[in-house]
Scaffold this active site. Sequence first.
Site, PDB file in Angstrom:
ATOM      1  CE1 TYR A   1      32.090  68.547  65.652  1.00  0.00           C
ATOM      2  CE2 TYR A   1      33.175  69.398  67.603  1.00  0.00           C
ATOM      3  CZ  TYR A   1      33.204  68.639  66.451  1.00  0.00           C
ATOM      4  OH  TYR A   1      34.351  67.990  66.092  1.00  0.00           O
TER       5      TYR A   1
ATOM      6  CD  GLU B   1      29.680  65.045  64.672  1.00  0.00           C
ATOM      7  OE1 GLU B   1      28.942  64.244  65.267  1.00  0.00           O
ATOM      8  OE2 GLU B   1      30.912  64.991  64.728  1.00  0.00           O
TER       9      GLU B   1
ATOM     10  CG  ASP C   1      35.567  68.953  40.175  1.00  0.00           C
ATOM     11  OD1 ASP C   1      35.195  70.098  40.481  1.00  0.00           O
ATOM     12  OD2 ASP C   1      36.617  68.439  40.602  1.00  0.00           O
TER      13      ASP C   1
ATOM     14  CB  THR D   1      36.120  74.850  44.910  1.00  0.00           C
ATOM     15  OG1 THR D   1      36.206  75.484  43.631  1.00  0.00           O
ATOM     16  CG2 THR D   1      37.035  73.641  44.912  1.00  0.00           C
TER      17      THR D   1
ATOM     18  CE  LYS E   1      39.887  75.692  42.885  1.00  0.00           C
ATOM     19  NZ  LYS E   1      40.039  74.318  42.356  1.00  0.00           N
TER      20      LYS E   1
ATOM     21  NE  ARG F   1      41.573  78.828  50.453  1.00  0.00           N
ATOM     22  CZ  ARG F   1      41.956  78.609  49.189  1.00  0.00           C
ATOM     23  NH1 ARG F   1      42.171  77.402  48.733  1.00  0.00           N
ATOM     24  NH2 ARG F   1      42.157  79.631  48.394  1.00  0.00           N
TER      25      ARG F   1
HETATM   26  C1  LIG Z   1      40.515  73.206  42.856  1.00  0.00           C
HETATM   27  C2  LIG Z   1      39.901  71.952  42.374  1.00  0.00           C
HETATM   28  C3  LIG Z   1      39.503  70.941  43.264  1.00  0.00           C
HETATM   29  C4  LIG Z   1      39.927  70.858  44.714  1.00  0.00           C
HETATM   30  O1  LIG Z   1      39.603  71.843  45.543  1.00  0.00           O
HETATM   31  P1  LIG Z   1      40.253  71.920  47.008  1.00  0.00           P
HETATM   32  O2  LIG Z   1      39.263  72.807  47.694  1.00  0.00           O
HETATM   33  O3  LIG Z   1      41.594  72.485  46.849  1.00  0.00           O
HETATM   34  O4  LIG Z   1      40.266  70.554  47.588  1.00  0.00           O
HETATM   35  C5  LIG Z   1      38.806  69.863  42.750  1.00  0.00           C
HETATM   36  N1  LIG Z   1      38.544  69.774  41.436  1.00  0.00           N
HETATM   37  C6  LIG Z   1      38.937  70.695  40.559  1.00  0.00           C
HETATM   38  C7  LIG Z   1      38.618  70.520  39.118  1.00  0.00           C
HETATM   39  C8  LIG Z   1      39.644  71.810  40.993  1.00  0.00           C
HETATM   40  O5  LIG Z   1      40.070  72.703  40.102  1.00  0.00           O
END
Ligand SMILES: *Cc1c(COP(=O)(O)O)cnc(C)c1O
Length: 427
Positions: free
Chosen positions: A56, A58, A202, A228, A231, A237
Amino acid sequence: MTDRMSLTLAQADPLVAAALEQETLRQHEGLEMIASENFVSEAVLEAAGSVFTNKYAEGYPGRRYYGGCEFADIVENLVRDRARQLFGGEHINAQPHSGSQANASAYAAVLQPGDTILGLDLAHGGHLTHGHRLSFSGKLYRPTFYHVRRDTEQIDYDELEAVAEKEKPKAIIGGASAYPRLWDFARMRQVADKVGAIYIFDMAHIAGLVAGGVHPSPVPHAHITTTTTHKTLRGPRAGLIICTQDLAQAVDKAVFPGQQGGPLVHVVAAKAVALGEALRPEFRAYATQIVANCKALAEAMSEAGFRLVSGGTDNHLILVDVFQKGILGSEAELALGKAGVTVNKNSIPWDTNPPLKPSGIRVGTPALTTRGMKEPEMRQIAVWIAKALEMRNDDAVLERIRGEVAELANQFPLYAWRRPPVAVHAY
Ligand SMILES: *Cc1c(COP(=O)(O)O)cnc(C)c1O
């Protein structure tokens, strides 16, 4: 208890062990072309599967609510330092559990419930968390949307500006999950400044391309950049937030205690490893190859007579309009799955078919590029895809392609400790 604690997974839980074994074989033998997926390194796996999961922590490095955080501090500081080095930006929050939680925190840092947000419509490539009515983002805030142009199928910045002037959003959100082209970050920031909005970008899908220098970076333009890490960035993840110093405190408070409890320290450690890898020169070569592979795939698919949304790609994914050939995206996904090629059905802009039976498929190259595949393999795969779609109702043909696919996959082994038998495994 000690005895049970020292059992291997296979001894302790054969059901989970068997599922893991099957998944490992599945990952080896198929061609993973889901644009949002990738294969992490052994080192990232090791960190993600480490005893840091027991801790933990926090709070933030140097000011935790728990004792014994000195080593958790080390890995979290490594994420901050390496992310800053990689992306620039003034402040890093290393703790979001996922991309969605990074977005929830970014919004919470600068918005009040009920505030208007402006994002790319999901049906045009946007993400659920950019204002979809079923997502927290569409329930907590007042969502408005921009779109792609009908003729070019690229972002309609004029429409974006017009909607922004009319709706006066508190935040303009850029980024997408199914958009094959580059973004005009400067133009979006200009619109945000004009209407007094915060600009949030994002970069979940393209973070690895940005890190590898093959895609322009939103970081110098956006007030807050979220991503994220699993990807194109090829980490565990999880999520990450980059922001300007004046928003640092608000962002940190929004993540913890606003949206999350304790960070997943094992995942934070794995993020540090992945960011370390992304700083190495090999990662530039990797990112360059992702895009080169995607271009080769796009050309080969076009030559096979398929229409690509926007006519092509600048990044790691293509959107194929299979309905133009009378095939539904759902049928295509199923047939390609039988042929050992994993993709996902996807709506295309201005789709006349419903989301569960859309007109397109989304195909990406990050994962296969990690396996070492290059342009010749992409051209071969395009031939298989075209064949599988044409013969989608002939299981014998699909099975034959699956065998050829497995043979190719076996030439590009994944995890050395899990090399599968050469013969196609039945499951
Ligand atoms: C994949 C994705 C997310 C979300 O990611 P998670 O880890 O699945 O919550 C947010 N924004 C965009 C543009 C994405 O492609």
